[in-house]
Design an enzyme around this catalytic site. Structure first.
Site, PDB file in Angstrom:
ATOM      1  N   ASP A   1       0.817  -0.987   0.149  1.00 44.51           N
ATOM      2  CA  ASP A   1      -0.039   0.119   0.037  1.00 44.51           C
ATOM      3  C   ASP A   1       0.798   1.289   0.038  1.00 44.51           C
ATOM      4  OD1 ASP A   1      -1.821   1.855   0.159  1.00 44.51           O
ATOM      5  OD2 ASP A   1      -2.644   1.510   2.374  1.00 44.51           O
TER       6      ASP A   1
ATOM      7  N   LYS B   1       1.794   7.874   0.580  1.00 45.99           N
ATOM      8  CA  LYS B   1       1.844   8.035   1.823  1.00 45.99           C
ATOM      9  C   LYS B   1       3.317   8.507   2.238  1.00 45.99           C
ATOM     10  CE  LYS B   1      -0.408   3.742   3.594  1.00 45.99           C
ATOM     11  NZ  LYS B   1      -1.346   4.159   4.590  1.00 45.99           N
TER      12      LYS B   1
ATOM     13  N   ASP C   1      -0.036  -5.222   4.584  1.00 41.85           N
ATOM     14  CA  ASP C   1      -1.325  -4.771   4.311  1.00 41.85           C
ATOM     15  C   ASP C   1      -2.041  -5.924   3.898  1.00 41.85           C
ATOM     16  OD1 ASP C   1      -3.202  -2.691   4.991  1.00 41.85           O
ATOM     17  OD2 ASP C   1      -2.707  -1.734   2.852  1.00 41.85           O
TER      18      ASP C   1
ATOM     19  N   ASP D   1      -5.709   6.344  -0.586  1.00 45.15           N
ATOM     20  CA  ASP D   1      -5.237   5.686   0.441  1.00 45.15           C
ATOM     21  C   ASP D   1      -6.093   4.981   1.179  1.00 45.15           C
ATOM     22  OD1 ASP D   1      -3.156   4.471   1.850  1.00 45.15           O
ATOM     23  OD2 ASP D   1      -2.649   6.546   2.991  1.00 45.15           O
TER      24      ASP D   1
ATOM     25  N   ARG E   1     -11.126  -0.474   1.842  1.00 48.52           N
ATOM     26  CA  ARG E   1     -12.362  -0.632   1.999  1.00 48.52           C
ATOM     27  C   ARG E   1     -13.032  -0.736   0.522  1.00 48.52           C
ATOM     28  NH1 ARG E   1     -12.914   5.044   4.935  1.00 48.52           N
ATOM     29  NH2 ARG E   1     -11.012   4.289   5.760  1.00 48.52           N
TER      30      ARG E   1
END
Ligand code: BES
Ligand code: MN
Ligand code: ZN
Length: 491
Positions: free
Chosen positions: A262, A269, A280, A339, A343
């Site tokens: 990720d 990030k 992740d 990011d 979900r």
């Protein structure tokens, strides 16, 4: 993996491990430790010698305490006194872990079980031994623990066979999840992860595996998985692994977040937040490993596991902040932060589960938000469910397994944060309560399974910064133990 052998009489006796309990507290302060009476016959004089050591060495018997006493020219040549605290399962697990470390330079040890040891005691001890002796290194150089075999001395070894087998499978699967999670993302892309599942499933009968690639995902409308995976040179996958025993009455569907790395995507990030993002996919690793464990233990419950796998990268084909994504069930999400990718892939998998699989119970695990650690620290997963029974059952199983979770609310007041002018839902509102908002978002995809759904945000406990009891530095395999315990209570 370290071999565990149950025996009524030791084959050889180099190091004898004797468990010691904490003494009953008295007004005068700490009571000295007491030796747990073993049912087995020990060499002459050994028990008396060990008992004499307790006050002399000022042992308290607290769980994980170890004390080594050398007896050159005699048998056994070493006594190892092992604190097991008050003898709870948790204390025995800690003791097993301490023993694996204290005896890591020996090849063979013998532990005399207390005469009245419960099966749970033996299971916890063995889990502690096998989990604490785990190492992940992608090189053959460097030192490895020498400890190869632990003999458990018991008057009735057959009474503990099931406990040892269950502990061994639990530890083996936890170690598998740790391996997957520790593996660098240069190796671990979605295709690699799916291949690992395929190889592991091939060792067990009655498991069915289907792996969807990008074409199938597109044909069937998995828009979240495709959007998140679109920026990577390694295309996404959806793993569907099914353990389907003939005698099952309950069908559990497990879903795990499988982001193999990720970066945050276009909403990239910063360095400190990105450096561990190979972990992740710890949720996917945990649910896959628990399902393999259910099959290995032949638990009489049907378990289907879904692992949406994607790499969240920055590139010309990456999805953008402001994009609107259409999920499996047709729901659309406006995303302003690439990011918040977990979900998006989970939404597809949950909707697919609710629509096509008609589960009795639906449970997802995900390294979903940094807010998990903000709220609860490094130990507790954040558990969400509308179903009190399901929440209580899982919390109890997680606790009994030596893991930890804390139930969190799904407050209706925050639902308005998920509103969007452009789509059905806003996936990444920046209004605080990050872990709660993410859970509320996921709930929108559970359809009529909503009251039988449970979600755990386990980003915090999925990783340990250092060795600690049965945890070793790096991936913890969090969730495998709790899920397996829970699945073991279903039929
Ligand atoms: N994978 C991260 C969550 C995470 C953070 C896991 C730290 C483990 C340790 C997740 O995809 C993420 O980036 N979440 C964002 C959500 C936000 C953009 C709404 C977060 O927590 O900041
Ligand atoms: Mn992210
Ligand atoms: Zn993520």
């Amino acid at each position: 993996m370290l071999a565990i052998r149950l025996t009524a009489g030791p084959g050889r006796l180099d190091t004898l491990v004797l468990p010691v309990h904490t003494g009953a507290a008295t007004d005068g302060g700490d009571a000295p430790a007491t030796l747990a009476p073993t049912g087995s016959a020990l060499p002459d004089g050994v028990s008396a010698e060990a008992a004499a050591l307790l006050p002399a060495a000022r042992l308290t018997g607290r769980a994980g305490e170890t004390y080594r006493h050398l007896r050159p020219t005699r048998t056994p040549g070493r006594l190892l006194l092992l604190g097991v605290g008050e003898g709870t399962d948790r204390h025995w697990r800690t003791a097993g872990a301490a023993l694996a470390r204290a005896a890591s330079d020996e090849t063979h040890i013998t532990l005399a079980l207390p005469a009245d040891a419960a099966e749970g005691t033996v299971r916890a001890l063995v889990e502690g031994l096998l989990l604490a002796s785990y190492r992940f290194r992608m090189t053959d150089a460097g030192e490895r623990p020498a400890l190869a075999e632990v003999e458990l001395l018991a008057t009735d070894p057959d009474g503990y066979r099931d406990a040892v087998d269950t502990a061994r499978t639990t530890a083996e699967m936890t170690r598998f999840a740790r391996d997957l999670t520790n593996t660098p993302s240069s190796v671990k892309n979605p295709q690699w992860f799916a291949a690992q599942v395929e190889a592991a499933a091939a060792d067990l009968p009655d498991l069915h595996l289907r792996v969807r690639g990008p074409e199938e995902l597109a044909a069937e409308g998995f828009g979240g998985i495709l959007a998140v995976g679109g920026g990577s040179a390694s295309p996404p996958r959806l793993v569907e692994l099914d353990w389907r025993p003939a005698d099952a009455r309950t069908h559990v569907v497990l879903v795990g977040k499988g982001i193999t790395f990720d970066t945050g995507g276009i909403s990239i990030k910063p360095v400190p937040a990105m450096k561990l993002m190979r972990k992740d996919m710890a949720g996917a690793a945990a649910v896959v490993a628990a399902t393999l464990g259910a099959a290995a233990l032949r638990l009489p419950v049907r378990v289907t596991t879904l692992a949406p796998l994607a790499e969240n990268m920055v590139s010309g084909s990456a999805f953008r902040p402001g994009d609107i994504i259409r999920h499996y069930d047709g729901t659309t999400s406006e995303t302003t932060n690439s990011d918040a990718e977990g979900r998006l892939v989970l939404a597809d998998a949950l909707a697919y589960a609710a629509r096509e699989l008609a589960p009795d119970l639906l449970v997802d695990l995900a390294t979903l938000t940094g807010a998990n650690a903000v709220a609860l620290g490094k130990r507790h997963g954040a558990l969400y469910s509308e179903n009190d029974q399901l929440a209580a059952d899982l919390l109890a199983a997680i606790d009994a397994a030596g893991e930890a979770a804390w139930r969190m609310p799904l407050p209706a007041d925050y639902l308005e944060h998920l509103g969007s002018d452009l789509a059905d839902l806003h996936s990444s509102p920046d209004r605080g309560a990050g872990s709660v908002i993410a859970a509320l978002y996921l709930r929108e995809f559970t359809g009529d399974t909503r009251d039988r759904w449970l979600h755990i945000d386990m980003s915090a406990p999925s990783w340990a910064d250092g060795d600690d009891a049965e945890l070793t530095r790096g991936a913890t395999g969090w969730g495998v133990r709790g899920l397996l315990r829970w699945l073991g209570t279903l039929s």
